[in-house]
Scaffold this active site. Structure first.
Site, mmCIF file in Angstrom:
data_model
loop_
_atom_site.group_PDB
_atom_site.id
_atom_site.type_symbol
_atom_site.label_atom_id
_atom_site.label_comp_id
_atom_site.label_asym_id
_atom_site.label_seq_id
_atom_site.Cartn_x
_atom_site.Cartn_y
_atom_site.Cartn_z
ATOM 1 N N HIS A 1 16.441 71.764 -21.836
ATOM 2 C CA HIS A 1 15.292 71.211 -21.584
ATOM 3 C C HIS A 1 14.117 71.952 -21.989
ATOM 4 O O HIS A 1 13.717 72.986 -21.466
ATOM 5 C CB HIS A 1 15.097 71.076 -20.128
ATOM 6 C CG HIS A 1 16.147 70.323 -19.231
ATOM 7 N ND1 HIS A 1 16.170 68.790 -19.474
ATOM 8 C CD2 HIS A 1 17.142 70.421 -18.476
ATOM 9 C CE1 HIS A 1 17.059 68.148 -18.662
ATOM 10 N NE2 HIS A 1 17.908 69.124 -18.215
ATOM 11 N N ASP B 1 15.961 67.415 -23.670
ATOM 12 C CA ASP B 1 14.601 66.494 -23.780
ATOM 13 C C ASP B 1 13.769 67.661 -24.255
ATOM 14 O O ASP B 1 13.764 68.974 -23.945
ATOM 15 C CB ASP B 1 14.173 65.825 -22.656
ATOM 16 C CG ASP B 1 14.295 66.846 -21.230
ATOM 17 O OD1 ASP B 1 14.248 67.932 -21.248
ATOM 18 O OD2 ASP B 1 14.463 66.221 -20.122
ATOM 19 N N GLU C 1 24.338 75.759 -13.272
ATOM 20 C CA GLU C 1 23.180 76.769 -12.867
ATOM 21 C C GLU C 1 23.662 77.697 -11.868
ATOM 22 O O GLU C 1 22.979 77.829 -10.846
ATOM 23 C CB GLU C 1 22.088 75.529 -12.223
ATOM 24 C CG GLU C 1 21.866 74.363 -13.542
ATOM 25 C CD GLU C 1 20.632 73.716 -12.806
ATOM 26 O OE1 GLU C 1 20.209 73.720 -11.720
ATOM 27 O OE2 GLU C 1 20.130 73.033 -13.612
ATOM 28 N N GLU D 1 21.862 68.237 -21.944
ATOM 29 C CA GLU D 1 20.597 67.369 -21.316
ATOM 30 C C GLU D 1 19.355 67.577 -21.912
ATOM 31 O O GLU D 1 18.347 67.635 -21.507
ATOM 32 C CB GLU D 1 20.425 68.037 -19.747
ATOM 33 C CG GLU D 1 21.754 68.036 -19.120
ATOM 34 C CD GLU D 1 21.477 68.617 -17.550
ATOM 35 O OE1 GLU D 1 20.463 68.808 -17.228
ATOM 36 O OE2 GLU D 1 22.486 69.060 -17.007
ATOM 37 N N ASN E 1 27.692 74.954 -17.084
ATOM 38 C CA ASN E 1 26.439 74.292 -17.878
ATOM 39 C C ASN E 1 25.112 75.030 -17.032
ATOM 40 O O ASN E 1 25.277 75.236 -15.930
ATOM 41 C CB ASN E 1 26.582 72.627 -17.493
ATOM 42 C CG ASN E 1 25.652 71.825 -18.045
ATOM 43 O OD1 ASN E 1 25.546 71.692 -19.183
ATOM 44 N ND2 ASN E 1 24.865 71.024 -17.179
#
Ligand SMILES: *[C@@H]1O[C@H](CO)[C@@H](O)[C@H](O)[C@H]1NC(C)=O
Ligand SMILES: *[C@@H]1O[C@H](CO)[C@@H](O)[C@H](O)[C@H]1NC(C)=O
Ligand SMILES: *[C@@H]1O[C@H](CO)[C@@H](O)[C@H](O)[C@H]1NC(C)=O
Ligand SMILES: *[C@@H]1O[C@H](CO)[C@@H](O)[C@H](O)[C@H]1NC(C)=O
Length: 362
Positions: free
Chosen positions: A234, A266, A157, A264, A198
């Site tokens: 996400h 979701d 990030e 990650e 990432n």
């Protein structure tokens, strides 16, 4: 007994074959389908101790997954809570189980502005001091797990939504050199680990994807090793991208010669869940898993835990939840079947240039 003679009700009552997700991911040409799992964190939620056996059975025994990532335990806050004081206890809980089960282990995350030990931001370091701090952190933490991680998220990030660099103790002190330095030290520490950049919101084309592509090119042009870009993924049920947008974003990175993983995943929704929202959620999962399975160079999918009550979402996004594939009662979301459909679809014949070569069904 012929399947055609079974009633719909009987079909619905049949138990599903085990190992569905990882099995079909591999048939679609991916290296793994995995789920992150937590220590410490949501798992310690009061009232959920009784579910651990069933949770662990799905996580480690069911065959649904063959990869994991410790959601929290390898972060700076836990691994170097005070300068030079290293603690691998939490990270080892997940890492040692993953190694024992022969799961692919993604290790997460070395240099990140968040969940950082407070001492790192409590002083105005000189450039040299901060480089020493980054060096010591990476060599000790990555060195501890050397040879055991398929991949490390080296820098996490670093970007704003507009593709510029985010202000952080690392960027504000060292500029973009912090990224170069972290990848350099990481490669020296564990030359066999795949090194990833990432970030979130890299799943559809735009300024942030361009920013991450710029980071990849910057490292490559400087002769510094980078292997992959992690798309955190996400997403939201209500506004997820199309499959073509995902393919476009993923291909931006694979064209640079690095691999891509969904790290990650979701797909959260606004509560309460309705059949319409659950259908949108399923489509969201289907689009991104389908895109990954179709693009050569997208190598694996990790969902960010698999069990709704242990998700980070409700604590972070007010009024949203149910982002994973298993409900609190351990029944599966419609999205579970969406993911399966996308994986099965990607094993079929198909010849577009961005597609991976199709492996044979067993
Ligand atoms: C290391 O972390 C574990 C788990 O959080 C904790 O119980 C333990 O006290 C820590 N060890 C040290 C030396 O601080
Ligand atoms: C760091 O520098 C800034 C700007 O010069 C100053 O405001 C701040 O108090 C300093 N912080 C510490 C911990 O010394
Ligand atoms: C299913 O496969 C076809 C042919 O490869 C592809 O065009 C389509 O996007 C795929 N759908 C999903 C949801 O992956
Ligand atoms: C499990 O929970 C889901 C979501 O709340 C619900 O729709 C479903 O009916 C429940 N299933 C059982 C068997 O309790």
């Amino acid at each position: 007994m012929r399947v055609a003679t079974l009633s719909t009700a009987l079909l619905a009552a049949l138990p599903l074959a085990s190992a569905e997700l990882d099995k079909w991911a591999k048939k679609a040409g991916l290296k793994y389908f995995g789920a992150a799992t937590d220590s410490p964190g949501q798992r310690e939620r009061a009232g959920y101790e009784a579910v651990y056996p069933q949770y662990d059975e799905i996580m480690w025994e069911s065959g649904e997954f063959h990869q994991t990532t410790p959601t929290n335990g390898m972060k700076w806050l836990f691994t170097e809570p005070q300068r030079g004081v290293y603690n691998f206890t939490e990270g080892e809980i997940v890492a040692s189980r993953a190694n024992a089960e022969r799961y692919v282990l993604r290790c997460h995350a070395l240099v990140w502005h968040s969940q950082l030990a407070p001492w790192v931001t409590a002083t105005n370091w000189t450039k040299d001091e901060l480089k020493t701090i980054i060096h010591d952190h990476i060599t000790n933490v990555m060195g501890h797990w050397k040879g055991r991680c398929y991949a490390w998220d080296v820098v996490n990030e670093a970007l704003n939504e507009d593709g510029t660099y985010r202000s952080s103790v690392f960027y504000d002190t060292l500029g973009e050199d912090f990224i170069k330095y972290a990848f350099q030290v990481a490669h020296e520490t564990d030359p066999n680990a795949k090194l990833y950049y990432n970030d979130y919101n890299l799943e559809y084309p735009g300024a942030k994807v361009s920013g991450a592509a710029r980071i990849v090119s910057m490292l490559q042009n400087a002769g510094i090793h980078i292997d992959g870009v992690g798309l955190q993924s996400h997403l939201t049920a209500e506004g997820h991208p199309t499959i073509d947008q995902h393919i476009d974003a993923i291909s931006t990175f694979t064209r640079l010669g690095v691999e891509v993983a969904l790290t990650e995943l979701d797909v959260r929704l606004t509560l309460p869940a309705t059949p319409a929202l659950l259908a949108k959620q399923s489509q969201g999962y289907k689009n991104i898993v389908g895109a990954c399975a179709q693009v050569k160079g997208c190598i694996g999918v990790t969902i960010w835990d698999f069990y709704d009550p242990f998700s980070w979402v409700p604590a972070t996004f007010a009024g949203q939840g149910l982002p994973l594939l298993w409900y609190a009662n351990f029944t599966k979301h419609p999205a579970y079947y969406g993911v399966l459909a996308a994986l099965k679809n990607a094993t079929g014949a198909c010849s577009k240039t961005h597609k991976r070569s199709i492996p044979l069904l067993d």
